[in-house]
Design an enzyme around this catalytic site. Structure first.
Site, short mmCIF file in Angstrom:
data_model
loop_
_atom_site.label_atom_id
_atom_site.label_comp_id
_atom_site.label_asym_id
_atom_site.label_seq_id
_atom_site.Cartn_x
_atom_site.Cartn_y
_atom_site.Cartn_z
N GLY A 328 -9.89 -19.46 134.78
CA GLY A 328 -11.07 -20.16 135.26
C GLY A 328 -10.83 -20.71 136.65
O GLY A 328 -10.04 -20.15 137.44
N SER A 329 -11.46 -21.83 136.94
CA SER A 329 -11.42 -22.38 138.30
C SER A 329 -10.04 -22.89 138.72
O SER A 329 -9.84 -23.20 139.89
CB SER A 329 -12.42 -23.51 138.42
N THR A 330 -9.10 -23.00 137.78
CA THR A 330 -7.78 -23.51 138.16
C THR A 330 -7.09 -22.59 139.14
O THR A 330 -6.13 -22.97 139.80
CB THR A 330 -6.87 -23.69 136.93
N LYS A 332 -8.53 -21.34 141.71
CA LYS A 332 -9.19 -21.43 143.01
C LYS A 332 -8.29 -21.94 144.14
O LYS A 332 -8.36 -21.41 145.27
CB LYS A 332 -10.47 -22.28 142.90
N GLY A 636 -17.45 -25.94 136.74
CA GLY A 636 -18.01 -24.61 136.77
C GLY A 636 -17.01 -23.52 136.50
O GLY A 636 -16.43 -22.98 137.41
#
Lengths: 641, 367
Positions: A328-330, A332, A636
């Site tokens: 997921g967003s980790t 990013k 998100g």
């Protein structure tokens, strides 16, 4: 009488005497012959075969008994005993002497009131290892059973009580996935070990630290040469080589942090890995639900094992090492770095976010988790608010090939090399991989999904903790490890395994690290950060990133309303962090399966861990007091596709 | 010459044959020495065996006083008494598994022991003044004398003793010159009967025969005796492990080490050299007895002395053959070495008869 004998009778007598003499001579000759035969036989036994029988006689008389070394103990970083050896009494049966075995076992079963499942392991071993001399019938006799057997021992030749040390894991639930357990040596194990060194050993490390450090924990076998009588009773010790005990292991793990981590997850499924960035030391590693490892030591009953295996929340599964989840967003911050380092973005480059993204030659819409959009987004804001559109565009600009190369440097798609067995390597997809496994071309949309940590990308909590540590140390990494010090109990000298500190990510400019880390700081300390509520009163600065791993692709409106989604369909919650920012002492990754939003569920747990580690156990558990659900903060893990 | 006459006179008056006595005492001495070791240094056991020897010597000297003529006359009586006792055993006997013992006022004994002497005595007595070799009828009658007690003993069941009793009588028939073809016929009959006998044998008896053929078949069961015996014998080597140093015996690997398997203890501790010494002592006994038979001037004496010698030899041979793994484990003690009172007394009684034959020789010859 003789006087009355007639001359004819006298002649008769003379003839008779002659007959008897002849026969007596014949008998004499026969006796001489037989005595010679006897001498020949005895000479054969005593002269020609003397050595052979001398050996047999020695074998009768002398018994070499292998003595199992005491297994090394396992301690936490502070010296709390985590794996102990406790004295126990086992009932062992010499398969060479007990006859018939079945009847004897039946009698013992009656006498000691054993249950069938207690004999299960023995029966299995009898089938597979029946040729081995001594088999354990029952591993841990109760005091009463010891007494009852001792009184009746004379009825059971070839069966004896063996005083030994049994492994015991105090508080085992907190350590199950880390320390693992030992179990009876199996046929499979036999092919992998030095049989001579295990002659007296009954157990071997099966999982966890017990398995990885089997050679260190086991020690070397000792021998005792004893004289025995025909009943097998040891009369005296003739020669002795004491066993070398296994070495003790001091883990790097902080017992209190480990307990806090497991308790923080509570009855939720998930995993937590906390590392010390400067050393690679594992500070905590938990996977929930956990289980009691003690029943495994002496052979868990098949019913109990089936229950554990069949449990829907799979307690035996080590989520920290084997669990595969989309990051997921980790992920990013890593891609933010890739954008800066590749020159695709500057810290101030703004990307407009209307709430959705579209590829130029496609009609397909890629949504942001924030429907209304984030407006004009620079790097810091993109990280703080976890803007998906920014990273869609960035991923497309960088391209999948360079993303793969860059991400690999942080350990995605490769095992970390931790000293625990069974680690999964995760998956970082590439066009070649997709062609090979799915026989499909790589679509531009796949790259977008990779850009926000969804799609095919899979990581383990350990990998994510490792990547966080790499971020914290600006490209430096040390292989994560659980074993701290290894101590020889005889000489009390401890050695520390050496792990190399290597530079795994080299950026063109060091400031890029600052930019990315500043973005992560903004996540927790910024006014619009996704996890700002959990960091509200923190006395130290830390950097974090929330993430939500999609489980199912749901219709958007349905996914937004988590309360309507069955727990099984909820997303996995992630949060990664390291602290303090200036001098990172701890890097942590928390995963809560089906937890929903990373900021609301995982971030408070991270806060408690950081507080505990940096401020000590006395720190007030503020984070727990924070509101449990903050839907508007829900990060998100955007709804791609 | 005169001096010799005087000394002979002195021993003759006591009816003692000095060479035989010396040879027997030599064997007994070896027996006591081994027994001390075999019994794990039990003075008690050694003393009791010494008492057995004392009683045996007493019985021997007593019987030696009885002239061969009287022995002949008493033969049918002794035989009849023995058979009666065997029948009594069948009816009221005691013993583990097999009825062998008879209890008379707290005194236990095996009537079959009497038959070991009574049978050759009666057969020799029966053939004493018939012209030899015996006719077919005489041989058959002799066989009958042998068969009755032998069958009664086999019925107990004690196959070993039955065979020994039968052979002691058969030796007399053999010495009397039983024609070879008859011997051949008897042997052929034996071979023919063997499979039938096998069917009537008890399981443990069958097992003993099987064990002989392949002792390794069941090393913890019946083969154990044979294997451990052979290990003890073989490990003794040339010079042995030394008195009291036998590990096979002292660590209890050897079964029956004071009785049937005492020879294994001896072999282990004294080696092949010791075996030669013991066999020499036995040879002295046998040679002296055979000489007595040869110089006896009546057929009865020759038959009885020679047959008793043969029986004695058979005991020695069967026991040693058994311990060294050549013969089945039949439970025959080693004469004068194995612990046990009954066997000792029976043996000495036999030697008493031999001495009687020797020491009454001149008297008879003078007539």
């Amino acid at each position: 009488m003789k006087a009355r004998r007639k001359p004819a009778a006298m002649a008769n007598l003379r003839h008779s005497v002659l007959v008897v003499n002849r026969r007596a001579l014949f008998a004499g000759a026969g006796m001489v012959l037989l005595i010679l035969l006897l001498l020949l036989r005895l000479g054969y036994l005593q002269i020609i075969k003397a050595d052979h029988y001398a050996t047999l006689s020695q074998n009768n008389r002398l018994k070499v008994i292998a003595v199992a070394p005491p297994r090394g103990l396992i301690f936490s970083r502070e010296g709390e005993l985590l794996a102990d050896n406790r004295p126990s009494f086992a009932l062992v049966l010499d398969t060479g002497k007990v006859r018939p075995i079945d009847a004897t076992v039946a009698e013992l079963r009656e006498l000691l009131q054993l249950r069938d499942e207690q004999l299960e392991t023995f029966r299995g071993e009898l089938r597979s290892r029946g040729r081995v001399n001594e088999l354990t019938l029952i591993s841990r006799l109760t005091e009463r059973q010891v007494a009852v057997f001792s009184v009746n021992a004379h009825r059971f030749p070839g069966v004896r009580i063996d005083a030994r040390l049994s492994r015991f894991y105090p508080d085992s639930r907190y350590w199950a996935h880390l320390i693992g357990y030992i179990g009876r040596i199996s046929e499979q194990d036999l092919t992998e070990i030095d049989a001579a060194n295990y002659r007296a050993s009954t157990h071997i490390g099966k999982t966890g630290i017990e398995r990885t450090y089997e050679r260190i924990l086991h020690g070397s076998v000792g021998y005792r040469q004893v004289e025995v009588n025909a009943q097998g009773r040891e009369l005296r010790v003739l020669e002795e080589t004491p066993p070398r005990p296994g070495h003790d292991i001091y883990l790097t793990v902080d017992a209190s942090l480990q307990r806090l981590a497991l308790d923080a997850l509570g009855d939720r499924r998930g995993a937590i890995v906390a590392l010390e960035p400067a050393t690679g030391a594992v500070l905590a590693l938990v996977s929930t639900p956990s289980y009691d490892t003690n029943p495994f030591v002496d052979g868990i009953s098949s019913a109990a094992y089936a229950a554990l295996r069949g449990a829907p929340d799979r307690p035996l599964y080590n989520r920290a090492l084997q669990g595969l989840y989309p990051p997921g967003s980790t992920i990013k911050p890593v891609f933010a770095l890739a954008g800066l380092d590749g020159g695709y973005r500057t810290p101030t480059t703004r990307t407009p976010c209307p709430g959705w993204y579209q590829l130029p030659d496609s009609s397909r819409i890629y949504h942001d988790w924030e429907h209304s959009g984030h407006g004009q987004v620079d790097l810091k804001r993109a990280l703080a608010e976890s803007c998906d559109v920014y990273f869609y565009a960035l991923a497309r600009d960088i391209g999948i090939t360079r993303l793969v190369t860059f991400a690999r440097q942080f350990g995605f798609g490769v095992p970390t090399g931790i000293d625990l067995p069974g680690e999964s390597s995760g998956l970082f997809p590439s066009p070649e991989w997709k062609r090979k496994t799915h026989d499909q071309p790589w679509y531009p949309g796949d790259t977008l999904n990779v850009g926000i940590g969804q799609g095919y990308t899979l990581v383990t909590p350990l990998q994510l903790a490792f990547a966080t540590a790499v971020l914290a140390r600006r490209g430096h990494a040390i292989t994560p490890h659980v074993a701290g010090q290894i101590e020889d109990p005889l000489v009390r000298v401890a050695v520390e395994p050496h792990f190399e500190d290597r530079l795994v990510v080299r950026l063109r400019a060091e400031e890029h690290w600052d930019e990315a880390i500043a973005g992560m700081e903004e996540v927790v300390h910024g006014t619009r950060g996704t996890a700002r509520r959990t960091a509200a009163d923190a006395t130290y600065r830390y950097a974090g990133k929330s993430g939500t791993a999609q489980v199912f692709t749901l219709a958007q409106d349905l996914a937004q309303r988590t309360d309507k989604v069955a727990a099984q369909l909820q997303d996995h919650a992630w949060f990664i962090a390291f602290a303090p920012v200036q001098d990172p002492q701890i890097a942590v990754a928390v995963l809560v399966e089906h937890g929903g939003g990373g900021s609301s569920v995982a971030a408070p747990i991270v806060r408690r861990l950081l507080d505990h580690h940096l401020l000590g156990a006395s720190a007030p558990p503020d984070a727990e007091a924070a509101p449990a659900t903050l839907p508007e903060d829900a990060d998100g893990g955007a709804m791609a596709e | 010459m005169a001096e010799q006459w005087r000394s002979r006179n002195l021993l003759d008056r006591m009816h003692i044959d000095a060479p035989l006595l010396v040879a027997l005492l030599a064997v007994c001495l070896i027996g006591l020495v081994v027994l001390y070791s075999a019994s794990n240094r039990s003075i008690d056991v050694v003393l009791r065996q010494a008492i057995h020897f004392g009683i045996g010597l007493g019985v021997m000297l007593t019987i030696a006083q009885i002239s061969p003529e009287r022995l002949m006359r008493w033969a049918p009586l002794v035989y009849a008494g023995g058979v009666a006792l065997l029948i009594a055993v069948m009816l009221v006997g005691t013993g583990r598994g097999a009825h062998r013992w008879l209890e008379l006022g707290g005194f236990r004994f095996q009537p079959s022991e009497i038959m070991k002497l009574a049978v050759p005595l009666l057969v020799a007595s029966y053939l004493r003044d018939r012209s030899l070799p015996p006719t077919a009828t005489e041989a058959l009658l002799g066989a009958l004398i042998i068969a009755v007690p032998a069958l009664l003993i086999a019925e107990q069941p004690d196959l070993g003793t039955a065979l020994l009793v039968a052979s002691s009588g058969m030796f007399v028939l053999f010495l009397a010159g039983l024609p070879w073809r008859m011997i051949g016929a008897v042997l052929a009959l034996g071979v023919a009967i063997a499979p039938i006998a096998w069917r009537f044998m008890h399981d443990y008896q069958k097992q003993r025969v099987i064990t002989l053929l392949d002792p390794a078949a069941d090393p913890l069961g019946t083969g154990y005796h044979t294997i451990q015996g052979m290990i003890a014998v073989g490990s003794g080597g040339l010079y042995g492990k030394g008195w009291l140093n036998g590990t096979q015996s002292h660590l209890e690997f050897l079964p029956e080490r004071a009785t049937d398997f005492i020879f294994a203890v001896y072999c282990e501790e004294f080696g092949f050299v010791g075996v030669v010494v013991l066999l020499s002592a036995y040879a002295l006994v046998i040679i002296r007895c055979l000489r007595i038979a040869f110089v006896s001037q009546h057929v009865f004496g020759r038959l009885l002395a020679a047959s008793l010698t043969l029986t004695f030899f058979v005991y020695v041979f069967v026991n040693m053959g058994m311990v060294s793994g050549q013969l089945p484990v039949v439970g025959v003690p080693l004469p004068l070495i194995s612990y046990g009172g009954t066997a000792v007394v029976t043996l000495f009684a036999g030697f008493g008869m031999v001495m009687s034959i020797q020491t009454h020789r001149k008297f008879i010859a003078n007539i």
